[in-house]
Design an enzyme around this catalytic site. Structure first.
Site, PDB file in Angstrom:
ATOM      1  N   HIS A   1       0.800  -1.237   0.000  1.00 54.10           N
ATOM      2  CA  HIS A   1       0.000   0.000   0.000  1.00 54.10           C
ATOM      3  C   HIS A   1       0.826   1.277   0.000  1.00 54.10           C
ATOM      4  O   HIS A   1       0.279   2.361  -0.155  1.00 54.10           O
ATOM      5  CB  HIS A   1      -0.941   0.033   1.210  1.00 54.10           C
ATOM      6  CG  HIS A   1      -0.257   0.402   2.484  1.00 54.10           C
ATOM      7  ND1 HIS A   1       0.608  -0.440   3.104  1.00 54.10           N
ATOM      8  CD2 HIS A   1      -0.303   1.527   3.225  1.00 54.10           C
ATOM      9  CE1 HIS A   1       1.063   0.153   4.202  1.00 54.10           C
ATOM     10  NE2 HIS A   1       0.539   1.343   4.298  1.00 54.10           N
TER      11      HIS A   1
HETATM   12  N1  UDP Z   1      -3.660  -5.009   8.950  1.00 56.36           N
HETATM   13  C1  UDP Z   1      -4.937  -5.494   9.210  1.00 56.36           C
HETATM   14  N2  UDP Z   1      -5.691  -5.926   8.156  1.00 56.36           N
HETATM   15  C2  UDP Z   1      -5.248  -5.915   6.872  1.00 56.36           C
HETATM   16  C3  UDP Z   1      -3.942  -5.423   6.630  1.00 56.36           C
HETATM   17  C4  UDP Z   1      -3.188  -4.960   7.679  1.00 56.36           C
HETATM   18  O1  UDP Z   1      -5.369  -5.535  10.358  1.00 56.36           O
HETATM   19  O2  UDP Z   1      -5.990  -6.307   5.984  1.00 56.36           O
HETATM   20  C5  UDP Z   1      -2.875  -4.521  10.084  1.00 56.36           C
HETATM   21  C6  UDP Z   1      -1.477  -5.099  10.191  1.00 56.36           C
HETATM   22  O3  UDP Z   1      -1.512  -6.329  10.842  1.00 56.36           O
HETATM   23  C7  UDP Z   1      -0.752  -4.028  10.991  1.00 56.36           C
HETATM   24  C8  UDP Z   1      -1.399  -2.767  10.500  1.00 56.36           C
HETATM   25  O4  UDP Z   1      -2.640  -3.138   9.894  1.00 56.36           O
HETATM   26  O5  UDP Z   1      -1.014  -4.137  12.362  1.00 56.36           O
HETATM   27  C9  UDP Z   1      -0.495  -2.132   9.504  1.00 56.36           C
HETATM   28  O6  UDP Z   1      -1.127  -1.117   8.901  1.00 56.36           O
HETATM   29  P1  UDP Z   1      -0.647  -0.543   7.503  1.00 56.36           P
HETATM   30  O7  UDP Z   1       0.152  -1.562   6.809  1.00 56.36           O
HETATM   31  O8  UDP Z   1      -1.879   0.000   6.869  1.00 56.36           O
HETATM   32  O9  UDP Z   1       0.230   0.710   7.923  1.00 56.36           O
HETATM   33  P2  UDP Z   1       1.752   0.887   8.309  1.00 56.36           P
HETATM   34  O10 UDP Z   1       2.092  -0.063   9.400  1.00 56.36           O
HETATM   35  O11 UDP Z   1       2.558   0.686   7.081  1.00 56.36           O
HETATM   36  O12 UDP Z   1       1.835   2.309   8.783  1.00 56.36           O
END
Ligand code: UDP
Length: 361
Positions: free
Chosen positions: A208
């Site tokens: 993403h």
């Molecule tokens: N996550 C979730 N469902 C999904 C995809 C990701 O619960 O379908 C969770 C993942 O386990 C983690 C968090 O969302 O805890 C990560 O969010 P994201 O990847 O959107 O953001 P980033 O961590 O890159 O800021």
């Protein structure tokens, strides 16, 4: 004491779940001089499977303010948030504003508070990718500089702040561990199977980051590699709405062993992680969750904030080159990784956050 928590994106709901619970536990123990938590949801993420599912499943208190600010450019989004958050802060007069991570909601919350001389506590302070093209990097650097309490998840984050001169500032820097370790430990016990069918052996993947979704050649390279890999091991991708829109718009071909599914809740995500054989991601949070679950992670980025994982051979950076993704996939078959180091504390970061805030009030 009154704390205003500002959240707006999926990873922030997950982190805030642990801290809201720690506030509840604190209040039950103290009974007097309790903490009042007021939650502002900026609305940055708004789809039910990107927002309300986390409030329901993780029992996060319902937001006191729901701003509904989304689907705008960075400037318009941050500007509108700033204005609306300022109005709420003037009305509520909190002792603290608590912000998480590196989104536009984080930056707007910290900026609104600091202009009103309200203390800011930043959870996930000190992380750096050293890539100023990432909107997240800009948000986190500015937020750190405006914060009174810098609550770092790792020793490397503390080191980054020291190098930037934070020892000479009036703000306080602490390594309190990673609050995502708290949530993983707590919610793993009630992880639940998603409604769709899962193959016996599979790889879990998420994509993403703007650098991969906004650059079509990178996204195509990733899917070219995934097509080859999925012939050997199927890949499940809970798809982020932004990535889904681009795949549809650009008509990117998805081979039959790549299972694109809607975003799942956190309990389903932990279940998928537990059952998966390997993780591909450009997410920040998932790199650590892979580590907590004892799964090797191939990171689809050119740099990471979680360098201790790279240094300890439990994660590798491959960017978005199809060739490098395939090489790394083959390499993982030989790797014996060690997942026992406590890089991110003991799973009590949320309690430490509240303790530190109370101490500095
Ligand atoms: N996550 C979730 N469902 C999904 C995809 C990701 O619960 O379908 C969770 C993942 O386990 C983690 C968090 O969302 O805890 C990560 O969010 P994201 O990847 O959107 O953001 P980033 O961590 O890159 O800021």
């Amino acid at each position: 004491m009154k704390i205003i928590t500002i959240i707006g994106a999926r990873p922030q709901f997950i982190k805030a779940a642990a801290v809201s619970k720690a506030i509840k536990d604190y209040n039950e123990r103290k009974r007097e001089n309790t903490i009042e938590e007021i939650i502002i949801h900026t609305g940055q993420h708004f789809d039910p499977n990107m927002s309300s599912i986390f409030f329901d499943e993780m029992k996060i208190p319902k937001p006191n303010y729901q701003l509904d600010i989304n689907s705008l450019g960075h400037g318009a989004m941050s500007g509108r948030m700033l204005e609306e958050i300022e109005n709420i802060l003037l009305e509520e007069k909190p002792n603290w504003v608590l912000v998480y991570g590196d989104t536009n909601s984080t930056l707007a919350g910290a900026l609104a508070a600091s202009k009103l001389h309200i203390k800011v506590a930043h959870v996930e302070a000190g992380l750096r990718s050293f890539n100023m093209k990432m909107p997240e990097e800009v948000n986190r650097i500015l937020t750190d500089r405006m914060s009174t309490l810098l609550l770092c998840p790792s020793e490397n984050a503390v080191t980054n702040l020291k190098k930037e001169g934070f020892d000479d500032f009036t703000s306080k820097v602490f390594n309190i561990g990673d609050v995502m370790y708290d949530t993983t430990l707590h919610f793993s016990k009630i992880a639940k199977a998603p409604k769709f069918e899962i193959p016996g052996k599979f790889i879990l993947a998420t994509i993403h980051r703007a650098e991969n979704t906004d650059d079509l050649s990178r996204l195509k390279e990733i899917f070219t590699a995934f097509t080859t890999i999925s012939k050997e091991t199927p890949i499940i991708i809970p798809i982020h709405p932004r990535t889904k829109a681009i795949i549809e718009r650009e008509k990117i071909e998805i081979s039959e062993n790549i299972h694109i599914v809607e975003p799942v809740g956190y309990l389903e995500m932990l279940y998928l992680l537990k059952k998966s054989s390997l993780v591909f991601t450009d997410s920040g949070g998932l790199q650590k969750e892979a580590y907590f679950s004892g799964k090797y992670c191939i990171t689809l980025r050119d740099e990471t904030e979680w360098i201790e994982l790279i240094e300890n051979n439990v994660n590798t950076l491959v960017g978005a080159s199809s060739k490098r993704i395939l090489e790394a996939f083959d390499e993982t078959k030989k790797i014996k990784a060690d997942y026992s180091n406590a890089f991110y504390g003991d799973g009590d970061a949320a309690t430490k956050i509240i303790k530190t805030i109370v101490e500095y009030t």
